[in-house]
Write an enzyme that holds these catalytic residues in place. Structure first.
Site, mmCIF file in Angstrom:
data_model
loop_
_atom_site.group_PDB
_atom_site.id
_atom_site.type_symbol
_atom_site.label_atom_id
_atom_site.label_comp_id
_atom_site.label_asym_id
_atom_site.label_seq_id
_atom_site.Cartn_x
_atom_site.Cartn_y
_atom_site.Cartn_z
ATOM 1 N N SER A 248 38.825 14.105 1.576
ATOM 2 C CA SER A 248 38.217 13.343 0.480
ATOM 3 C C SER A 248 39.329 12.919 -0.471
ATOM 4 O O SER A 248 40.498 13.170 -0.188
ATOM 5 C CB SER A 248 37.141 14.159 -0.206
ATOM 6 O OG SER A 248 37.655 15.411 -0.525
ATOM 7 N N LEU A 249 38.975 12.297 -1.560
ATOM 8 C CA LEU A 249 40.008 11.781 -2.468
ATOM 9 C C LEU A 249 39.865 12.375 -3.855
ATOM 10 O O LEU A 249 38.755 12.616 -4.321
ATOM 11 C CB LEU A 249 39.867 10.261 -2.598
ATOM 12 C CG LEU A 249 40.198 9.432 -1.384
ATOM 13 C CD1 LEU A 249 39.735 7.993 -1.589
ATOM 14 C CD2 LEU A 249 41.700 9.442 -1.128
ATOM 15 N N CYS B 44 29.280 36.209 -19.141
ATOM 16 C CA CYS B 44 28.484 37.421 -18.971
ATOM 17 C C CYS B 44 29.411 38.453 -18.335
ATOM 18 O O CYS B 44 30.201 38.118 -17.451
ATOM 19 C CB CYS B 44 27.308 37.103 -18.044
ATOM 20 S SG CYS B 44 26.474 38.545 -17.421
ATOM 21 N N LYS C 105 38.233 5.345 -10.270
ATOM 22 C CA LYS C 105 36.820 5.010 -10.429
ATOM 23 C C LYS C 105 36.611 3.957 -11.516
ATOM 24 O O LYS C 105 37.409 3.840 -12.437
ATOM 25 C CB LYS C 105 36.033 6.275 -10.799
ATOM 26 C CG LYS C 105 35.967 7.315 -9.686
ATOM 27 C CD LYS C 105 35.132 6.795 -8.555
ATOM 28 C CE LYS C 105 34.876 7.798 -7.466
ATOM 29 N NZ LYS C 105 33.734 8.626 -7.631
ATOM 30 N N GLU D 153 0.842 -1.199 0.000
ATOM 31 C CA GLU D 153 0.000 0.000 0.000
ATOM 32 C C GLU D 153 0.879 1.253 0.000
ATOM 33 O O GLU D 153 0.604 2.231 -0.694
ATOM 34 C CB GLU D 153 -0.854 0.025 1.275
ATOM 35 C CG GLU D 153 -2.119 -0.784 1.201
ATOM 36 C CD GLU D 153 -2.823 -0.718 2.546
ATOM 37 O OE1 GLU D 153 -3.650 0.172 2.740
ATOM 38 O OE2 GLU D 153 -2.467 -1.547 3.427
ATOM 39 N N GLU E 92 42.829 -0.613 -2.264
ATOM 40 C CA GLU E 92 41.668 -1.011 -1.456
ATOM 41 C C GLU E 92 40.363 -0.698 -2.181
ATOM 42 O O GLU E 92 40.143 0.457 -2.552
ATOM 43 C CB GLU E 92 41.717 -0.246 -0.121
ATOM 44 C CG GLU E 92 43.055 -0.385 0.582
ATOM 45 C CD GLU E 92 43.251 0.635 1.721
ATOM 46 O OE1 GLU E 92 42.259 1.263 2.145
ATOM 47 O OE2 GLU E 92 44.402 0.777 2.168
ATOM 48 N N ARG F 21 31.142 11.960 9.085
ATOM 49 C CA ARG F 21 32.154 12.796 8.438
ATOM 50 C C ARG F 21 31.778 14.276 8.505
ATOM 51 O O ARG F 21 32.621 15.124 8.694
ATOM 52 C CB ARG F 21 32.316 12.363 6.972
ATOM 53 C CG ARG F 21 33.321 13.203 6.245
ATOM 54 C CD ARG F 21 33.549 12.675 4.848
ATOM 55 N NE ARG F 21 34.643 13.379 4.216
ATOM 56 C CZ ARG F 21 34.520 14.506 3.548
ATOM 57 N NH1 ARG F 21 33.340 15.065 3.443
ATOM 58 N NH2 ARG F 21 35.555 15.081 2.997
ATOM 59 N N CYS G 276 23.191 40.452 -12.310
ATOM 60 C CA CYS G 276 22.626 39.476 -13.248
ATOM 61 C C CYS G 276 21.877 38.423 -12.437
ATOM 62 O O CYS G 276 22.455 37.780 -11.558
ATOM 63 C CB CYS G 276 23.750 38.830 -14.061
ATOM 64 S SG CYS G 276 23.197 37.468 -15.099
ATOM 65 N N LYS H 41 36.915 0.605 -3.050
ATOM 66 C CA LYS H 41 36.264 1.762 -2.421
ATOM 67 C C LYS H 41 34.780 1.464 -2.233
ATOM 68 O O LYS H 41 34.013 1.476 -3.195
ATOM 69 C CB LYS H 41 36.464 2.995 -3.307
ATOM 70 C CG LYS H 41 35.935 4.274 -2.713
ATOM 71 C CD LYS H 41 36.387 5.452 -3.554
ATOM 72 C CE LYS H 41 35.847 6.768 -3.033
ATOM 73 N NZ LYS H 41 34.406 6.902 -3.159
#
Ligand code: IVH
Length: 676
Positions: free
Chosen positions: A83-84, A427, A309, A36, A117, A140, A434, A119
């Site tokens: 961070s990496l 611009c 990645k 539901e 390692e 973090r 703007c 990720k």
């Protein structure tokens, strides 16, 4: 049905869904069964798809699961959680190693040993142990300050509460990833979009019993602050973690050479879908801790690690239109509005076309069928056009020469570095004049790395702008909360949460303040340099009166480009008003200079010529780590001129004239009790 009626029904449905959520997540007493619930949620999403004007900040399309509690105490990480940087291919890895060798000034590159390692795509947490006891557990947060979620973390079986091993450091922050295994997630699929959201949502529940219900796991991989740790390599640290009772990733490896990194990456990518947990790449860390220390960090990522990645996902779709987006710095970016398509599990409806040249080079037209790539968290982009499928009706796009938002003329700047015209058209407005730039500037002002105002996301900034509630950053601190409370999707509680988070941010560090202003070319790193030099907002504001912009050139790292940009910022009267108003509304804390009790305390240095075995960048951090500072010209303010190979004669002569002490590299090392 009339628009008003549809809106009313839609908002009522969302209110009801919120109630279902509250009973399910907070009271543990579901009002309806899962089927539901899903149908109910789908009704809302269908309505949104049918009527694009329907908007509600509590919509299930924006919020996944039930909103976690915001009332956790904020605690500073003793050592920031970094961070990496990302790498996508072999070339990126080669560049990563090159940069390391340059920093270390290694003419003959040596073979680096890495800890490789997988990720895990979860939520990172930092666990502080004192004398073997788990005392605090933090999320973090923004990397500097996390939320105290100790009680929730303690419900996770993989997290030891007490460690008796003799060699466990006296004090240590153990850091790692909290996640949900894929088969456990299957049971929660109806409630959360993906395992990562499920982990994050359950970690931040008000009631630890709620967290306990979800089978969270913890894998440890690094440390923050430590006292008494006698380990010299990441691979040894990972072994020790296991002995101390933590889980580590069974796929961790120690590897040498880019060729082997690539091979391992491929092997693990092939196994990816059969693993028990989601991974989005492989992290490579230089194995030797001493080398890690030497390399240090850039901005908020270490120089000694990188996340490789997994390859991107591709998809095919049709361009329905091309629109121009205007960024915070005035850049006009063409964006292809494509027929929504699922690429690697994410619905994509926009793809960047980068700039005018790219459209011409790839001959991209409205109506074309295109190949689109989506890699990690990067904005999807158009790779190529399928010319075979080009329709006779396809339309060429004419790039506007005037800003579509404010009408001012646009220009392509001359880049003195490349000696070419920039590819990006901008611009010419300085900023708040703007509309589109102003909105982007405000989004930047409240963003995570700037003021980090919880609950004031991009969509809300846009909505507040439309409703005329904000025009300039200072308006955030003078919001009309009564008006907001009466808006659709807002109520007493959400307004009081917003008010609380805004008031909390009225005290801010000088460096974040400078960064938040969004001055072009002044990113986090430059803002930090300027804040250390000027110390207070008062000195910053007085730059506009004293016009001593050129003094900023003495800051190592700040050049002509940055100074011109700061000058332009101060030439604009709206910017001056923003600065003045903010300085009255906020408490901007003076910069705190690092301890000045180092070996080179209060001494200024300058280098000329090439140093041996150390790069300029490393030499600079070595001086700063020991409380000294670098100046960039020979003047009376200079204490030591350090001379390397092939120095500039003019600098040596000037130093001699001013009786500045001249040191060889060996003499300078002696001051630091350093031999080589
Ligand atoms: S090391 C010092 N090791 O990746 C560098 N991080 O983008 C940062 N992550 O926030 C931590 N697996 O959530 C490290 N084996 C691993 C990791 C890992 C996943 C996550 C972590 C961090 C993010 C950095």
């Amino acid at each position: 049905m009339k628009k008003k009626q549809i809106e009313k029904e839609y908002n009522a449905k969302i209110q009801k869904l919120n109630k279902f959520n509250k009973f399910y997540y907070e009271n543990d007493n579901p009002l309806i069964d899962d089927r539901e619930y899903d149908n109910f949620k789908k009704d809302i999403l269908d309505l949104e798809n049918k009527y694009s004007y329907l908007k509600n900040r509590n919509s299930p399309s924006l919020i996944v699961g039930f909103k976690p509690s915001k009332n956790f105490k904020k605690v500073l990480h003793k050592v920031p959680m970094l961070s990496l940087a990302n790498a996508f291919d072999k070339e990126d890895l080669i560049n990563f190693e090159k940069k390391i060798m340059n920093y270390l000034n290694q003419k003959n590159p040596f073979e680096i040993e890495y800890s490789a390692e997988p990720k895990i795509d979860g939520i990172s947490a930092s666990l502080s142990y004192k004398s073997g006891n788990l005392v605090t557990g933090l999320s973090r947060g923004d990397g500097k300050e996390g939320e105290d979620i100790t009680e929730n973390l303690k419900t996770i079986d993989d997290i030891p509460h007490k460690i008796l091993s003799k060699d466990f450091p006296e004090e240590i922050d153990i850091r790692g990833e909290i996640f949900i295994q894929n088969d456990d997630f299957k049971k929660l699929k109806n409630k959360f979009a993906n395992p990562r959201n499920a982990a994050s949502g359950s970690l931040r529940q008000k009631n630890p019993l709620e967290t306990k219900k979800i089978p969270l796991k913890f894998i440890a991989y690094t440390y923050g602050f430590e006292k008494g740790m006698k380990i010299h390599k990441q691979s040894d640290f990972l072994k020790k973690l296991k002995e101390w009772g933590f889980k580590t990733n069974p796929l961790n490896k120690t590897l040498k050479s880019i060729q082997n990194l690539m091979k391992n990456h491929k092997e693990i990518e092939n196994k990816r879908s059969s693993l028990e947990f989601d991974i989005d790449g492989i992290v490579y860390k230089i194995n030797d801790f001493k080398l890690q220390k030497r390399l240090g960090n850039v901005a908020n990522a270490p120089r000694w690690a990188v996340a490789h990645k997994f390859s991107a996902n591709n998809g095919i779709s049709k361009i329905e239109n091309i629109e121009i987006q205007i960024g915070r710095t005035g850049a006009l970016t063409p964006v292809a509005k494509i027929k929504p398509t699922n690429i690697g599990g994410v619905m994509v409806s926009n793809a960047t076309l980068h700039n005018e040249e790219e459209i011409i080079r790839k001959d991209i037209r409205i109506g074309d069928t295109v190949l689109i790539e989506r890699a990690g968290d990067v904005i999807p982009h158009v790779i190529s056009v399928d010319l075979k499928l080009r329709d006779a009706k396809s339309k060429k796009f004419t790039f506007p020469l005037n800003c579509p938002s404010c009408g001012l003329k646009t220009i392509k700047e001359y880049n003195s570095l490349t000696k070419k015209e920039d590819a990006v058209r901008r611009c010419t407005s300085e900023g708040f004049e703007c509309e589109k730039i102003a909105i982007e500037k405000i989004k930047h002002f409240v963003s995570k790395e700037a003021f980090n105002i919880d609950g004031l996301g991009k969509k809300i900034v846009e909505n507040f702008w439309k409703l005329n509630l904000i025009r300039l950053p200072q308006d955030i601190f003078k919001l009309n909360y009564i008006k907001i409370e009466n808006l659709d999707g807002w109520g007493k509680q959400s307004v009081s949460n917003l008010k609380y988070s805004i008031n909390q941010k009225k005290t801010i560090s000088f460096e974040k303040f400078i960064f938040a202003l969004g001055i072009r070319h002044i990113g986090l790193e430059n803002a930090k340099l300027i804040s250390k030099n000027l110390i207070s907002i008062k000195n910053f504001i007085s730059l506009s009166k004293t016009k001593k912009f050129n003094d900023l050139i003495n800051i190592d790292g700040i050049g002509e480009t940055q100074i011109n940009s700061i000058k332009n910022f101060f030439l604009n009267t709206t910017n001056l008003k923003v600065l003045n108003d903010l300085s009255k509304l906020l408490k901007v804390k003076d910069a705190v200079l690092p301890k000045d009790d180092g070996l080179l305390s209060n001494k200024t240095f300058m280098f000329t010529g090439k140093l041996t075995g150390i790069s300029r960048a490393e030499a600079k951090s070595l001086i700063e780590d020991n409380s000294g500072s670098i100046v960039s010209n020979v003047s009376k303010k200079l204490d030591y001129l350090v001379v390397g190979e092939k120095p500039t004669k003019r600098k040596i002569d000037a130093a001699k004239k001013l009786k500045v002490r001249i040191l060889s590299q060996t003499e300078w090392y002696k001051m630091l009790n350093k031999t080589s």
